[in-house]
Design a protein around this motif. Structure first.
Motif, short mmCIF file in Angstrom:
data_model
loop_
_atom_site.label_atom_id
_atom_site.label_comp_id
_atom_site.label_asym_id
_atom_site.label_seq_id
_atom_site.Cartn_x
_atom_site.Cartn_y
_atom_site.Cartn_z
N THR A 1 -2.94 2.26 -16.59
CA THR A 1 -2.49 2.67 -17.82
C THR A 1 -2.53 4.26 -18.01
O THR A 1 -2.98 5.04 -17.12
N ALA A 2 -1.79 4.61 -19.12
CA ALA A 2 -1.68 6.10 -19.30
C ALA A 2 -3.31 6.48 -19.61
O ALA A 2 -3.98 5.74 -20.30
N LYS A 3 -3.54 7.80 -19.51
CA LYS A 3 -4.65 8.68 -19.95
C LYS A 3 -4.87 8.36 -21.35
O LYS A 3 -4.05 8.70 -22.06
N PRO A 4 -6.06 8.11 -21.81
CA PRO A 4 -6.17 7.79 -23.32
C PRO A 4 -6.00 8.81 -24.00
O PRO A 4 -6.13 10.46 -23.55
N THR A 5 -5.41 8.84 -25.26
CA THR A 5 -5.03 10.38 -26.17
C THR A 5 -6.53 10.74 -26.59
O THR A 5 -7.48 10.09 -26.91
N THR A 6 -6.55 12.15 -26.73
CA THR A 6 -7.72 12.85 -27.43
C THR A 6 -7.34 12.94 -28.91
O THR A 6 -6.21 12.95 -29.09
N PHE A 7 -8.40 13.19 -29.44
CA PHE A 7 -8.10 13.34 -31.12
C PHE A 7 -8.81 14.59 -31.56
O PHE A 7 -10.01 14.69 -31.20
N THR A 8 -8.15 15.10 -32.54
CA THR A 8 -8.90 16.23 -33.30
C THR A 8 -9.72 15.66 -34.36
O THR A 8 -9.89 14.73 -34.53
N ASP A 9 -10.84 16.73 -34.86
CA ASP A 9 -11.61 16.32 -35.93
C ASP A 9 -11.00 16.03 -36.96
O ASP A 9 -11.39 15.03 -37.83
N GLU A 10 -9.86 16.46 -37.48
CA GLU A 10 -9.04 16.10 -38.43
C GLU A 10 -8.43 15.06 -38.52
O GLU A 10 -8.52 14.06 -39.41
N GLN A 11 -8.08 14.45 -37.28
CA GLN A 11 -7.70 13.17 -37.12
C GLN A 11 -8.59 12.19 -37.38
O GLN A 11 -8.31 10.95 -37.90
N VAL A 12 -9.79 12.25 -36.83
CA VAL A 12 -10.80 11.59 -36.88
C VAL A 12 -11.41 11.31 -38.40
O VAL A 12 -11.53 10.41 -38.80
N ALA A 13 -11.47 12.43 -39.09
CA ALA A 13 -11.54 12.39 -40.62
C ALA A 13 -10.77 11.61 -41.24
O ALA A 13 -11.13 10.93 -42.18
N GLU A 14 -9.45 12.23 -41.01
CA GLU A 14 -8.42 11.08 -41.84
C GLU A 14 -8.74 9.63 -41.65
O GLU A 14 -8.36 8.90 -42.25
N PHE A 15 -8.85 9.31 -40.31
CA PHE A 15 -9.03 7.96 -39.86
C PHE A 15 -10.23 7.19 -40.64
O PHE A 15 -9.92 6.26 -41.30
N LEU A 16 -11.22 8.00 -40.66
CA LEU A 16 -12.78 7.45 -41.22
C LEU A 16 -12.14 7.33 -42.86
O LEU A 16 -12.74 6.39 -43.52
N ARG A 17 -11.70 8.34 -43.51
CA ARG A 17 -11.40 8.23 -44.79
C ARG A 17 -10.57 7.12 -45.03
O ARG A 17 -10.68 6.51 -46.11
N GLN A 18 -9.46 6.68 -44.57
CA GLN A 18 -8.89 5.66 -44.60
C GLN A 18 -9.57 4.26 -44.60
O GLN A 18 -9.27 3.34 -45.24
N GLU A 19 -10.36 4.43 -43.52
CA GLU A 19 -11.12 3.02 -43.40
C GLU A 19 -12.13 2.76 -44.59
O GLU A 19 -12.16 1.70 -45.02
N CYS A 20 -12.67 3.99 -45.15
CA CYS A 20 -13.28 3.84 -46.40
C CYS A 20 -12.70 3.30 -47.63
O CYS A 20 -13.08 2.57 -48.35
N ARG A 21 -11.37 3.87 -47.72
CA ARG A 21 -10.60 3.65 -48.77
C ARG A 21 -10.25 2.21 -48.74
O ARG A 21 -10.28 1.45 -49.72
#
Length: 597
Positions: free
Chosen positions: A493-513
């Motif tokens: 498998t390819a090496k897992p992607t890394t994520f920025t804090d802004e990407q994490v923040a938007e992901f969590l915001r969307q989950e909450c919404r």
């Protein structure tokens, strides 16, 4: 090399086998010295082999059945130690195969786990070594015998109990209103040197018998099971002690009242063999199943009668007329009516005073359904008398959860915590991928060994005929071979992607919404989402200057618990992350607030 250097050296310079010891006996009818006898036999077996017994790794399970692994803390500790590196010991000595267990799937699984971690088992009395090629076949045969012994013993006990019942004795169980009296034959010796018990009689306990009569009279007068339980608890009447989910309860509950009103012993008839008990080996629980009436045994015992025949008949007529009224449709949430399936938080709430269920206590039309403490309403064992309309509870609770999820003041800490866990998860996956790649030679060797083992099993089936155990073992071996083939042919498998804090923040915001949108949408869909994200909510009554309110505490998972559809790389990795949750803060329910328009 590190493990070998930690071992003791034998006379020829080779590493000396270091042994743990495991013992078990199944009931208080066996001597506690049984464990000492097993340990002594294991020591003798180790001396014969030139092995060393490590005193700090001797474990015993006393009064534990061999039909399940649940509750076997001694064995569980050895299994945990066997998985450590460096190894604490090389072998587990057990007196004979039955001491490990009497349920074949369990003992085979434990043996496989130990061998996977390079720890072998030696059954001393059977001279059976799990490193031998013939071990599997021999253990299957002996294990089946151990399991069969347990079943045959149960049948013998059942026959003995039937003989006691037909003689007018009890089978040994206790019953409220009576005490057991052991009858002994002084001319015969029992297991512990005392006179042998030839039967168990029951004698009436006056104080308890008076309570039974009171229960019957209240029921004959038309009282519900709940009303009778509340009355007895208020009067402080003695109650039968019962173990409920590990907690001892010594107060009256409706189910106990119901059982008493249906127990024929109180009008002088002993009914036996109505049910059979089966052990669930996966969790150690016992399941009771009703037998056909043709197998029931009825014996007249007029000396044990507590209530008159007239009162007994009156109670049975009331039971028939008010059949299951206390458990009926008026308690909508308990019975999963069509309306109750839209109750968003049913089953998740507990009382902050007693820890009991905070559930539907008044049913009827959905607009009139009220929640309250079950123990207060039906048992009178809790002082929390607060209730709240279902629609008010749901409206206020949804608003409070949404406010917590969308509060921007909590976002920064939420992102930091999630990012740290996400990073740890990615690092763990990279480590596991690297380990899998390095295991290729070992997996190929294991595959070759499994192929030979499959051939031997197939030969055994051809020679001795079909056996469910041999067939199951062959299926297991073939399944493992297929799994190894899949791993060996899988592309890296390819090496897992890394994520920025802004990407994490938007992901969590969307989950909450998304969760907040679900709460405001279709009731049945909202209920499913709530069940995935909330384990428990505690509602504690609180007095304020403005009146009585319910303070709510609990956690809401930011990600659904269980399988979810993966729509992004981050979501796929986040499925491994189970700690993403927020604690509800400042959530307060006011039963007096009007509904919002």
């Amino acid at each position: 090399m590190k493990e070998q250097s930690s071992q003791l050296a034998a006379a020829d310079g080779s590493p000396k086998i270091r042994c743990a010891v495991y013992t078990r006996y199944s009931s208080d009818l066996q001597r506690p010295a049984s464990s000492e006898d097993q340990i002594r036999n294991c020591r003798a077996g180790a001396r014969e082999k030139g092995w060393t017994v490590l005193e700090e790794f001797i474990r015993s399970d006393e009064e534990q059945t061999g039909r399940t692994m649940i509750g076997r803390e001694g064995l569980a500790d050895l299994m945990r130690l066997a998985k450590q590196r460096p190894r604490a010991f090389d072998c587990i000595l057990i007196d004979d195969t039955s001491r490990l267990g009497r349920y074949l799937p369990d003992v085979l699984r434990e043996c496989d786990t130990l061998m996977l971690h390079d720890v072998f088992i030696y059954f001393v009395s059977d001279r059976l070594d799990s490193r031998d090629e013939s071990f599997r076949i021999v253990h299957l045969i002996k294990g089946y015998g151990d399991e069969r012994y347990s079943r045959d013993l149960a049948k013998k006990i059942h026959r003995g109990q039937e003989g006691c019942i037909r003689k007018g004795y009890t089978a040994g169980s206790s019953c409220f209103g009576y005490k057991n009296k052991y009858l002994r034959d002084p001319s015969q010796k029992g297991d512990h040197g005392e006179a042998r018990v030839i039967g168990v009689e029951q004698e009436k306990v006056p104080e308890q018998a008076a309570v039974v009569v009171g229960i019957m009279e209240m029921r004959a007068a038309g009282f519900s099971f709940s009303k009778i339980a509340k009355t007895l608890n208020a009067e402080g009447a003695p109650a039968p002690r019962r173990n409920y989910k590990g907690r001892i309860q010594d107060y009256w509950v409706p189910s106990s009242i119901k059982a008493i009103t249906k127990n024929e012993l109180y009008h002088g008839v002993r009914l036996w063999n109505r049910t059979r008990s089966e052990l669930n080996p996966s969790d150690g629980t016992k399941i009771s199943r009703t037998k056909p009436q043709s197998e029931w045994v009825r014996v007249e015992v007029p000396g044990l009668r507590i209530v008159s025949e007239e009162l007994w008949e009156q109670v049975q007529q009331v039971n028939q007329r008010m059949k299951d009224k206390i458990y009926g449709r008026r308690q909508g949430g308990f019975n999963r009516t069509e309306a109750s399936r839209t109750y968003l938080f049913s089953g998740l709430m507990t009382c902050g005073l007693c820890g009991g269920k905070f559930c539907v206590i008044i049913g009827g039309h959905p607009s009139k359904v009220r929640y309250g403490c079950r123990n207060h309403r039906f048992r009178n064992t809790c002082t929390n008398k607060m209730t709240i309309l279902r629609n008010r509870l749901e409206q206020q609770l949804i608003a409070a959860i949404s406010e917590n999820l969308l509060d921007p003041r909590l976002e920064q800490q939420r992102v930091q915590d999630f990012s740290a866990e996400l990073k740890a998860t990615i690092e763990l996956e990279e480590k596991l991928a690297a380990e899998a790649a390095s295991q290729t030679p070992k997996m190929k060797t294991e595959r070759a060994d499994l192929e030979q083992q499959a051939g031997r099993l197939a030969d055994a089936i051809r020679q001795h005929g079909f056996s469910p155990y041999l067939s199951a073992e062959l299926t297991k071996v073939e399944s493992r071979m297929a799994e190894i083939d899949r791993l060996l042919t899988a592309k890296p498998t390819a090496k897992p992607t890394t994520f920025t804090d802004e990407q994490v923040a938007e992901f969590l915001r969307q989950e909450c919404r998304d969760f907040c949108d679900a709460l405001a949408g279709d009731a049945e869909f909202a209920r499913r989402e709530i069940q995935k994200r909330i384990r428990s909510l505690v509602l504690a009554p609180t007095d304020t200057p403005d009146g009585h309110v319910l303070d709510v505490s609990g956690d809401v998972a930011l990600l659904p618990m269980g399988d979810v559809l993966v729509e992004s790389p981050m979501e796929g990795i986040a499925q491994h992350y189970i700690g993403a949750s927020i604690s509800l803060a400042g959530v307060r329910l006011d039963p007096s607030l009007p509904l919002a328009a």
